[in-house]
Design a protein around this motif. Sequence first.
Motif, PDB file in Angstrom:
ATOM      1  N   ALA A  13       0.794  -1.203  -0.102  1.00  0.00           N
ATOM      2  CA  ALA A  13      -0.100  -0.003   0.043  1.00  0.00           C
ATOM      3  C   ALA A  13       0.632   1.474  -0.222  1.00  0.00           C
ATOM      4  O   ALA A  13       0.684   2.569  -0.612  1.00  0.00           O
ATOM      5  N   TYR A  14       2.499   1.370   0.819  1.00  0.00           N
ATOM      6  CA  TYR A  14       3.133   2.415   0.302  1.00  0.00           C
ATOM      7  C   TYR A  14       4.121   2.186  -0.304  1.00  0.00           C
ATOM      8  O   TYR A  14       5.242   2.268   0.338  1.00  0.00           O
ATOM      9  N   ASP A  15       4.197   1.555  -1.470  1.00  0.00           N
ATOM     10  CA  ASP A  15       4.350   1.303  -2.143  1.00  0.00           C
ATOM     11  C   ASP A  15       5.102   2.384  -2.991  1.00  0.00           C
ATOM     12  O   ASP A  15       4.715   3.664  -2.743  1.00  0.00           O
ATOM     13  N   GLY A  16       6.977   2.944  -2.969  1.00  0.00           N
ATOM     14  CA  GLY A  16       7.866   3.875  -3.196  1.00  0.00           C
ATOM     15  C   GLY A  16       7.471   4.542  -4.625  1.00  0.00           C
ATOM     16  O   GLY A  16       7.039   5.656  -4.670  1.00  0.00           O
ATOM     17  N   ARG A  17       7.260   3.502  -5.273  1.00  0.00           N
ATOM     18  CA  ARG A  17       6.070   4.511  -6.422  1.00  0.00           C
ATOM     19  C   ARG A  17       5.258   5.140  -6.754  1.00  0.00           C
ATOM     20  O   ARG A  17       4.076   6.356  -7.388  1.00  0.00           O
ATOM     21  N   ILE A  18       4.183   4.232  -6.375  1.00  0.00           N
ATOM     22  CA  ILE A  18       2.849   4.247  -6.552  1.00  0.00           C
ATOM     23  C   ILE A  18       2.261   5.350  -5.591  1.00  0.00           C
ATOM     24  O   ILE A  18       1.831   6.335  -5.565  1.00  0.00           O
ATOM     25  N   TYR A  19       2.421   4.660  -3.756  1.00  0.00           N
ATOM     26  CA  TYR A  19       1.484   5.681  -2.996  1.00  0.00           C
ATOM     27  C   TYR A  19       3.413   6.865  -2.730  1.00  0.00           C
ATOM     28  O   TYR A  19       2.337   8.417  -3.091  1.00  0.00           O
ATOM     29  N   HIS A  20       3.963   6.652  -2.578  1.00  0.00           N
ATOM     30  CA  HIS A  20       4.714   8.400  -1.762  1.00  0.00           C
ATOM     31  C   HIS A  20       4.826   8.931  -3.195  1.00  0.00           C
ATOM     32  O   HIS A  20       5.583  10.211  -2.919  1.00  0.00           O
ATOM     33  N   LYS A  21       5.407   8.712  -4.114  1.00  0.00           N
ATOM     34  CA  LYS A  21       5.498   9.601  -5.477  1.00  0.00           C
ATOM     35  C   LYS A  21       4.303   9.797  -6.336  1.00  0.00           C
ATOM     36  O   LYS A  21       4.255  10.517  -5.866  1.00  0.00           O
ATOM     37  N   GLN A  22       3.725   8.658  -6.721  1.00  0.00           N
ATOM     38  CA  GLN A  22       3.068   9.364  -7.731  1.00  0.00           C
ATOM     39  C   GLN A  22       1.064   9.652  -6.786  1.00  0.00           C
ATOM     40  O   GLN A  22       0.789  10.898  -7.321  1.00  0.00           O
ATOM     41  N   CYS A  23       0.762   9.066  -6.368  1.00  0.00           N
ATOM     42  CA  CYS A  23      -0.672   9.392  -5.115  1.00  0.00           C
ATOM     43  C   CYS A  23      -0.219  10.786  -4.410  1.00  0.00           C
ATOM     44  O   CYS A  23      -1.428  12.067  -4.579  1.00  0.00           O
ATOM     45  N   LYS A  24       0.926  10.955  -3.632  1.00  0.00           N
ATOM     46  CA  LYS A  24       1.360  12.275  -3.057  1.00  0.00           C
ATOM     47  C   LYS A  24       1.277  13.246  -4.322  1.00  0.00           C
ATOM     48  O   LYS A  24       1.238  14.280  -4.216  1.00  0.00           O
ATOM     49  N   MET A 175      13.278  12.089   0.494  1.00  0.00           N
ATOM     50  CA  MET A 175      13.542  11.564   0.587  1.00  0.00           C
ATOM     51  C   MET A 175      14.935  11.091   1.372  1.00  0.00           C
ATOM     52  O   MET A 175      15.438  10.715   2.087  1.00  0.00           O
ATOM     53  N   PHE A 176      15.738  11.999   0.540  1.00  0.00           N
ATOM     54  CA  PHE A 176      17.493  12.085   0.153  1.00  0.00           C
ATOM     55  C   PHE A 176      17.710  14.121   0.896  1.00  0.00           C
ATOM     56  O   PHE A 176      18.236  14.899  -0.600  1.00  0.00           O
ATOM     57  N   TYR A 257      10.056   2.612   3.170  1.00  0.00           N
ATOM     58  CA  TYR A 257      10.887   3.807   2.299  1.00  0.00           C
ATOM     59  C   TYR A 257      11.240   4.400   2.809  1.00  0.00           C
ATOM     60  O   TYR A 257      12.477   5.040   2.692  1.00  0.00           O
ATOM     61  N   GLU A 258      11.088   5.317   4.041  1.00  0.00           N
ATOM     62  CA  GLU A 258      11.671   6.413   4.727  1.00  0.00           C
ATOM     63  C   GLU A 258      12.788   6.594   5.830  1.00  0.00           C
ATOM     64  O   GLU A 258      13.315   6.952   5.720  1.00  0.00           O
ATOM     65  N   GLU A 259      13.084   4.894   5.921  1.00  0.00           N
ATOM     66  CA  GLU A 259      14.136   4.948   6.573  1.00  0.00           C
ATOM     67  C   GLU A 259      15.383   4.045   5.637  1.00  0.00           C
ATOM     68  O   GLU A 259      16.302   3.858   5.611  1.00  0.00           O
ATOM     69  N   LEU A 281      17.629  -6.194 -19.063  1.00  0.00           N
ATOM     70  CA  LEU A 281      18.341  -5.602 -20.305  1.00  0.00           C
ATOM     71  C   LEU A 281      17.490  -4.253 -20.690  1.00  0.00           C
ATOM     72  O   LEU A 281      18.269  -3.604 -21.078  1.00  0.00           O
ATOM     73  N   VAL A 282      16.351  -4.105 -20.315  1.00  0.00           N
ATOM     74  CA  VAL A 282      15.502  -3.061 -20.839  1.00  0.00           C
ATOM     75  C   VAL A 282      15.177  -2.498 -19.853  1.00  0.00           C
ATOM     76  O   VAL A 282      13.688  -1.742 -20.382  1.00  0.00           O
ATOM     77  N   CYS A 283      15.257  -3.179 -18.231  1.00  0.00           N
ATOM     78  CA  CYS A 283      14.761  -1.502 -17.025  1.00  0.00           C
ATOM     79  C   CYS A 283      15.613  -1.234 -16.630  1.00  0.00           C
ATOM     80  O   CYS A 283      16.783  -1.203 -16.614  1.00  0.00           O
ATOM     81  N   LEU A 284      15.456  -0.242 -15.734  1.00  0.00           N
ATOM     82  CA  LEU A 284      16.670   0.545 -14.627  1.00  0.00           C
ATOM     83  C   LEU A 284      16.633   0.292 -13.455  1.00  0.00           C
ATOM     84  O   LEU A 284      14.687   0.312 -12.957  1.00  0.00           O
ATOM     85  N   PRO A 285      16.672  -0.421 -12.768  1.00  0.00           N
ATOM     86  CA  PRO A 285      15.793  -1.015 -10.977  1.00  0.00           C
ATOM     87  C   PRO A 285      15.852   0.567 -10.162  1.00  0.00           C
ATOM     88  O   PRO A 285      17.119   1.300  -9.980  1.00  0.00           O
ATOM     89  N   ASN A 286      15.309   1.114  -9.718  1.00  0.00           N
ATOM     90  CA  ASN A 286      15.307   2.331  -8.552  1.00  0.00           C
ATOM     91  C   ASN A 286      16.299   2.473  -7.396  1.00  0.00           C
ATOM     92  O   ASN A 286      16.817   3.522  -7.716  1.00  0.00           O
ATOM     93  N   LYS A 287      17.104   1.756  -7.233  1.00  0.00           N
ATOM     94  CA  LYS A 287      18.075   0.895  -6.297  1.00  0.00           C
ATOM     95  C   LYS A 287      19.243   1.932  -7.284  1.00  0.00           C
ATOM     96  O   LYS A 287      20.087   3.233  -5.773  1.00  0.00           O
ATOM     97  N   LEU A 288      19.451   1.830  -8.009  1.00  0.00           N
ATOM     98  CA  LEU A 288      20.230   2.970  -9.286  1.00  0.00           C
ATOM     99  C   LEU A 288      20.561   4.126  -8.866  1.00  0.00           C
ATOM    100  O   LEU A 288      22.248   4.697  -8.419  1.00  0.00           O
ATOM    101  N   PHE A 289      18.391   4.672  -8.700  1.00  0.00           N
ATOM    102  CA  PHE A 289      18.834   5.924  -8.391  1.00  0.00           C
ATOM    103  C   PHE A 289      19.305   6.645  -6.965  1.00  0.00           C
ATOM    104  O   PHE A 289      19.940   7.652  -6.625  1.00  0.00           O
ATOM    105  N   GLU A 290      18.445   5.354  -5.627  1.00  0.00           N
ATOM    106  CA  GLU A 290      18.395   5.785  -4.691  1.00  0.00           C
ATOM    107  C   GLU A 290      19.993   5.561  -4.142  1.00  0.00           C
ATOM    108  O   GLU A 290      20.246   6.379  -3.281  1.00  0.00           O
TER     109      GLU A 290
END
Length: 375
Positions: A13-24, A175-176, A257-259, A281-290
Amino acid sequence: MKKVCVITTVHHAYDGRIYHKQCKSLAKNGYSVDLIAPEPDDREEQSPIRLIPIEKPKSKLKRIVNTLKVIKLARKTKADLYHFHDPELLMVGVILRLITRKPVIFDVHEHYPNAIMSKPYLSKRLKPIIRSGYEMMEKLSLSILSGVIYTTTEIGERYKKYKSCKIENYPLKTMFTQSISEQSKDPNQLIYLGGMTPIRGVKELVGAFALVVKDKPTAKLTFVGFFESSSFESEIKAIIKKLEIEDHIEFKGRVPYEEIENYLSHSAIGIIPYLPVPNHLVCLPNKLFEYMASGTAVVASDFPHYREVVEQSRGGIVVDPTNVQNMAKEVTRLLSDPDQLKEIQKNAQKAFNSTYNWEKEEKKLLTFYNEVLSS
């Protein structure tokens, strides 16, 4: 005020992409947001998003019942736009579009046909059949739906003929907030962030780290995330015991996510050892940018997308994830050169602040919503 109903039956429910970014972001910019998602263990207090909880299905029968329940709950919101996040909800999206006549957006998190081919529990004979079936169902659904959100150019190639928008899952600046000068980084600390599965190179990482420890006995590795299965967890921990590096490795499990920043701010190097399966090979993991957001030097698999980000930012290095000796050599080299490591960390954080942050992607989301609602 326009109302949006966001739907997921798979993600937290509090997924980083869905809740913390898009919904907020939507709520902050004047939308009324309802989120249909699995019931979390703890509710976030005083949230601007109204959470409509559902039970996470534990069987195929419950999954079907859940789908019918989701349609009913979504209709009750009387939203002006519906936005769903899981490929198994394609038919839910189609039904909502046909019944309500309101815009419906499909949010594509990865290259699903490629992901099907990477599923270890599917037999080799079944994979191409399931992949073809999904592609046919997706094509039919998209002819009815109102729009598609996707990440990376390669994934977007599949959606050229539809109303679509490329929105990357970059981290939030809010968050950072710590600059490198404010952090207490441990120059011997490595971190792996995210879920742990065989195709994410966890076994190879452990093998490489054992070699690093031989040259750098002060090196430490922390895993922040969850195991795909208890059997894989047992396998990895047995390998760690056999290599006699238990004192150098720590498992923190899933954390809020906040921690995340708390762990990254103490880490010198962040590892992404994903193996070369089609979806990676075609995706970018979010952890790279975190990693970059926290000024943590990146050591990532040498895939085109990863290499482009790492080389342009000068925020890390790329390695062959299947070559344990090479991975260990490159990590040891970084640990042995504190000055170069600090320079790489500064470059990574600078690139995040200027380019790879959610605040830039938020504008694309709002513009796309306006286009879909207007049409």
